[in-house]
Design a protein around this motif. Structure first.
Motif, mmCIF file in Angstrom:
data_model
loop_
_atom_site.group_PDB
_atom_site.id
_atom_site.type_symbol
_atom_site.label_atom_id
_atom_site.label_comp_id
_atom_site.label_asym_id
_atom_site.label_seq_id
_atom_site.Cartn_x
_atom_site.Cartn_y
_atom_site.Cartn_z
ATOM 1 N N ILE A 125 0.825 -1.204 0.000
ATOM 2 C CA ILE A 125 0.000 0.000 0.000
ATOM 3 C C ILE A 125 0.864 1.262 0.000
ATOM 4 C CG2 ILE A 125 -1.986 -1.095 1.107
ATOM 5 C CD1 ILE A 125 -1.026 0.438 3.697
ATOM 6 N N LEU A 126 2.138 1.103 -0.264
ATOM 7 C CA LEU A 126 3.073 2.220 -0.395
ATOM 8 C C LEU A 126 3.064 3.166 0.805
ATOM 9 C CD1 LEU A 126 2.625 2.873 -4.176
ATOM 10 C CD2 LEU A 126 4.763 2.302 -3.082
ATOM 11 N N ILE A 168 11.622 3.674 -3.605
ATOM 12 C CA ILE A 168 10.442 3.651 -4.453
ATOM 13 C C ILE A 168 10.850 3.971 -5.882
ATOM 14 C CG2 ILE A 168 8.117 4.572 -4.746
ATOM 15 C CD1 ILE A 168 8.293 3.581 -1.998
ATOM 16 N N GLY A 212 9.288 4.547 -9.886
ATOM 17 C CA GLY A 212 8.065 4.822 -10.629
ATOM 18 C C GLY A 212 7.192 5.854 -9.952
ATOM 19 N N ARG A 213 6.037 6.107 -10.572
ATOM 20 C CA ARG A 213 5.196 7.219 -10.143
ATOM 21 C C ARG A 213 3.746 6.765 -10.118
ATOM 22 N NH1 ARG A 213 6.169 12.055 -13.943
ATOM 23 N NH2 ARG A 213 4.584 11.210 -15.291
ATOM 24 N N GLY A 214 2.960 7.440 -9.310
ATOM 25 C CA GLY A 214 1.530 7.175 -9.281
ATOM 26 C C GLY A 214 1.242 5.754 -8.869
ATOM 27 N N ASP A 215 0.206 5.150 -9.459
ATOM 28 C CA ASP A 215 -0.120 3.790 -9.038
ATOM 29 C C ASP A 215 0.820 2.761 -9.665
ATOM 30 O OD1 ASP A 215 -1.071 3.788 -11.559
ATOM 31 O OD2 ASP A 215 -3.153 3.412 -11.065
ATOM 32 N N SER A 270 4.036 3.106 -8.990
ATOM 33 C CA SER A 270 5.248 3.150 -8.162
ATOM 34 C C SER A 270 5.369 1.869 -7.362
ATOM 35 C CB SER A 270 5.249 4.375 -7.248
ATOM 36 O OG SER A 270 4.009 4.561 -6.652
#
Lengths: 449, 337
Positions: B165-166, B185, B187-190, B192
């Protein structure tokens, strides 16, 4: 044609070079500020002008400057936010391409006012030509003694750096910009502390939009009170509007705030009317993140007053029947445009640009995009429309930075004003793939001109 | 500065508590205890800079402070908002907060694989508890859930990115507890994801702590993988003389065998003291440890199904006479058990 402050000399050949810019009266503001004013005088002048942040939020610039903490023995920084990536906004790029010295002049004066010895221009990574233009202009200004040590013999030192951005929309948010400037992942910080207390490398920092900083130049040249006379009410001065969409003359226009929207769309001085003699359907008045308004509500407010291009008038009626001036990305849609498709397009953008730090935005933007995609391609259900409203409501206000709001507002407003079009996509899926819904209920207002 | 720092008064859901200045709303609520403690999926009191990301701890500040009584315009993350003198906070008494929290739980679950039946974390999973308490029983999400390519991050820790769930807790552990950070982390957004630097292995003395701080089953113990369900194992507090860490752990027994070793957790699911990898992975015999006694397990936990303890009314209820009367039936039932 109305008065121009920023783009006055835009048509002078070679204005992007130092010599021509200086001949046209450039760098007068630096001379005036450094030789005859104290930093507090400059802040006071900007406060008097009533200049409001041109990046979107419209927060008074002078007030922002006066909030800057000034602890002993700590450096202070000015950062210019040139990470312009809002769909529909391209005024800063225009300004930096053609008038790089105006921005640099503004940076020198503003840095002097804030007592910053080092300042940064954070330029969006995709704008390589502008980065080169600015670097060349900075070198020219440094040669002429307007940057570096002891500027114009006043004892004030300033170094100006251009920092190419990492290429993310989120880095336009001021705390994410600071993180990115420090060389970290561009995640927005949790506020408080605000940048005015702890910004770049933990030092007090002011982050201003390109246009706000450029506007400081005419304010110092002519005086804040003179600047405040232009405009309407608390929206003073001039504003650059990036006009795009189905209009005859897209481009960047400098307007005096308080210009009627109707005049802006239909006057030949500005947009020149809707292209191909079509009728106006809707307008996004301030860049993709502000609520979309149908033609009837953009030309007149709900109380029947003509709507003006100003911070107050555009937000008249709140989110029920109003919008925002935002960053001035004016996008017009004619009768042939599909609002569902456009909303999906925006949702796709925000889904792609969400930083993924906080859960409502990370998960919700993707969800909205998928539901909108389904609606647009004829597989939607009636319940999807309410679902979108609910998801948008759950994102709005619950996120760390305003990107969540920016993702939620276009969707919520499109459904609020164009619900019939969304429903038509559900009830007529095959037709929706072939043609657009057209004007429907908004037709009677579009014969205004 | 004077010796005594004036304490500030804060009222949460009608219960007033005096706390040190600079305390967050969440920690003030934890001092009161009970139902009014907002759930926290990303905040970890032992990790500096954590919190503010999951948004499950959102609360409403109905009165800013004694000096400035205006309410805050938006819901605020209680883990990162410091209390002011005279502040009034609404958590479970505000329908707005409950509604927002329900939304957040739904958002956290839409891309979660919900593979609890095969997940080692099931039974001690914060997300499970949270969803059970606040979530709707049915999802409105009708799309394919996102998936990630499996990557191997070493022989000790199993990464299931799909379940993540980051919360960023593990990256803070890597930053602050271990001396060599190799993961973060990407990547980006969902899209990531937690990953290591070009699929390097996570390998240093304290890397196992990422397992304990993970609120979900994204980071699990490879040596315990598919061995048993946590509620069939018996937790026992134990310690040993460890040169690198405090050596205070919980041993999870199945019969005579120690299936896994974890750090001890407090009532808010936070590790009391971080432990080293030697304690966690290499000392799995009873002889290695000095046993202190069975671990206290909250009666609401599924782990307690094997050893019932006396159900106690919530501390909030015990403090307030009115609440005692209102909850008389439950109170009596609890004392009978």
């Amino acid at each position: 044609m109305a008065r121009k402050l920023l783009l006055e000399n835009i048509n002078v050949p070679g204005i992007n070079t130092f010599d021509v810019y200086r001949q046209q009266g450039g760098y007068r503001a630096v001379e005036k500020a450094l030789k005859s004013m104290s930093p507090d005088d400059v802040v006071e002048e900007v406060k008097k002008s009533g200049l409001r942040g041109r990046g979107g939020a419209g927060f008074p610039t002078g007030m922002k400057w006066s909030f800057l903490a000034k602890p002993e023995g700590k450096a202070r920084y000015l950062v210019c936010n040139a990470d312009e990536s809002e769909p529909g906004t391209f005024k800063d790029r225009y300004l930096m391409t053609y008038l790089p010295h105006l921005l640099i002049e503004g940076m020198i004066v503003s840095s002097f006012a804030l007592g910053a010895k080092v300042s940064y221009i954070y330029v969006r990574g995709e704008m390589m030509p502008q980065i080169r233009i600015l670097e060349k202009a900075i070198a020219e200004a440094k040669n002429a003694g307007f940057l570096g040590k002891n500027i114009l013999g006043s004892g004030y030192d300033l170094e100006l750096y251009v920092q190419p951005g990492g290429g993310a929309y989120i880095c336009g948010e001021e705390t994410a910009l600071i993180e990115s400037l420090e060389g970290k992942r561009g995640n927005p910080r949790i506020k408080p502390p605000f940048p005015a207390i702890s910004g770049v490398w933990g030092c007090p920092t002011v982050v201003n939009n390109v246009e706000s900083i450029a506007a400081v130049v005419p304010i110092i040249n002519d005086g804040g009170e003179e600047y405040a006379k232009i405009g309407n009410g608390r929206s003073t001065g001039t504003k650059l509007i990036s006009a795009s969409g189905n209009i005859n003359k897209p481009g960047v226009y400098e307007i005096e705030l308080g210009l009627p929207v109707e005049e802006f769309i239909y006057s030949d001085d500005y947009c020149g009317g809707i292209a191909n003699s079509k009728r106006l359907k809707a307008v996004v008045a301030g860049g993709s993140s502000v609520p979309i308004l149908p033609a009837n509500l953009i030309l007149k407010t709900i109380t029947g007053e003509p709507r003006l291009m100003s911070y107050e008038s555009l937000s008249d009626g709140g989110f029920q029947s109003g919008s925002m001036l935002g960053s001035g990305g004016f996008i017009a849609f004619d009768e042939d445009q599909c609002i569902v498709r456009n909303t999906w397009n925006y949702a796709r953008f925000y889904h792609h640009e969400s930083c993924g730090q906080c859960s409502p935005c990370r998960e919700g933007t993707g969800w909205m995009e998928k539901v909108l995609h389904r609606l647009e391609y004829g597989h939607g259900k009636m319940s999807d429309i309410d679902l979108l409203v609910d998801v948008a409501k759950k994102i709005e206000g619950n996120t760390i930075c305003p990107l969540g709001d920016a993702a939620a507002w276009p969707v919520a407003s499109a459904i609020r004003h164009f619900r019939d079009e969304f429903e038509w996509h559900v009830t007529h899926p095959k037709e929706a793939l072939e043609r657009n819904y057209g004007l429907a209920n908004y037709a009677e207002f579009t014969n205004a001109i | 500065m004077s010796e005594e720092i004036a304490k500030v008064k804060v009222t949460i859901d009608g219960i007033t508590v005096e706390v040190e200045p600079g305390t967050s709303i969440l920690n003030a609520a934890r001092q009161i205890g009970g139902d009014i403690v907002p759930p926290a999926m990303c905040y970890y009191s032992k990790l500096e800079g954590s919190g503010g990301k999951c948004r499950t701890c959102l609360v409403k500040v109905s009165k800013g402070s004694e000096k400035d009584p205006r309410p805050m315009p938006k819901l605020v993350a209680s883990c990162r908002t410091t209390v002011m003198d005279g502040m009034e906070v609404e958590n479970i008494t505000s329908p707005e907060v409950i509604e927002a929290r329900k939304g957040i739980v739904e958002m956290l679950l839409i891309n979660h694989p919900l593979d609890c039946p095969v997940c080692d974390q099931a039974g001690e999973c914060d997300l499970q508890n949270l969803a059970y308490e606040h979530g709707a029983e049915k999802t409105r999400y009708e799309f394919e859930r996102r998936t990630f390519d499996r990557i191997d991050i070493g022989d000790k820790v199993q990464l299931h990115m799909n379940r993540c769930i980051l919360c960023y807790r593990c990256t803070y552990v890597a930053d602050q507890i271990t001396d060599n950070r190799v993961h973060g982390i990407l990547g980006r957004g969902d899209a990531s994801e937690i990953s290591t630097y070009i699929e390097k292995a996570i390998d240093n003395d304290f890397s196992g702590n990422v397992i304990d701080v993970c609120p979900v089953g994204a980071l699990t113990d490879k040596t315990f993988r598919f061995k048993n369900r946590v509620w069939f194992t018996k937790p026992v507090d134990a310690h040993r003389n460890c040169p690198t860490c405090s050596g205070k752990v919980t041993l999870w027994y199945k019969g005579e065998e120690v299936l896994r070793v974890t750090a001890r957790k407090d009532q808010f699911g936070e590790v009391e003291e971080f432990i080293c990898n030697t304690c966690r992975y290499d000392t799995k015999k009873t002889n290695d440890w000095i046993i202190e006694g069975p671990t206290h397990i909250d009666h609401t936990s599924v782990i307690s199904s094997n050893h019932y303890e006396m159900a106690k009314p919530l501390p909030v209820i015990q403090k307030d006479q009115l609440l005692i009367e209102a909850n008389k039936v439950e109170f009596d039932r609890a004392t009978k058990i």
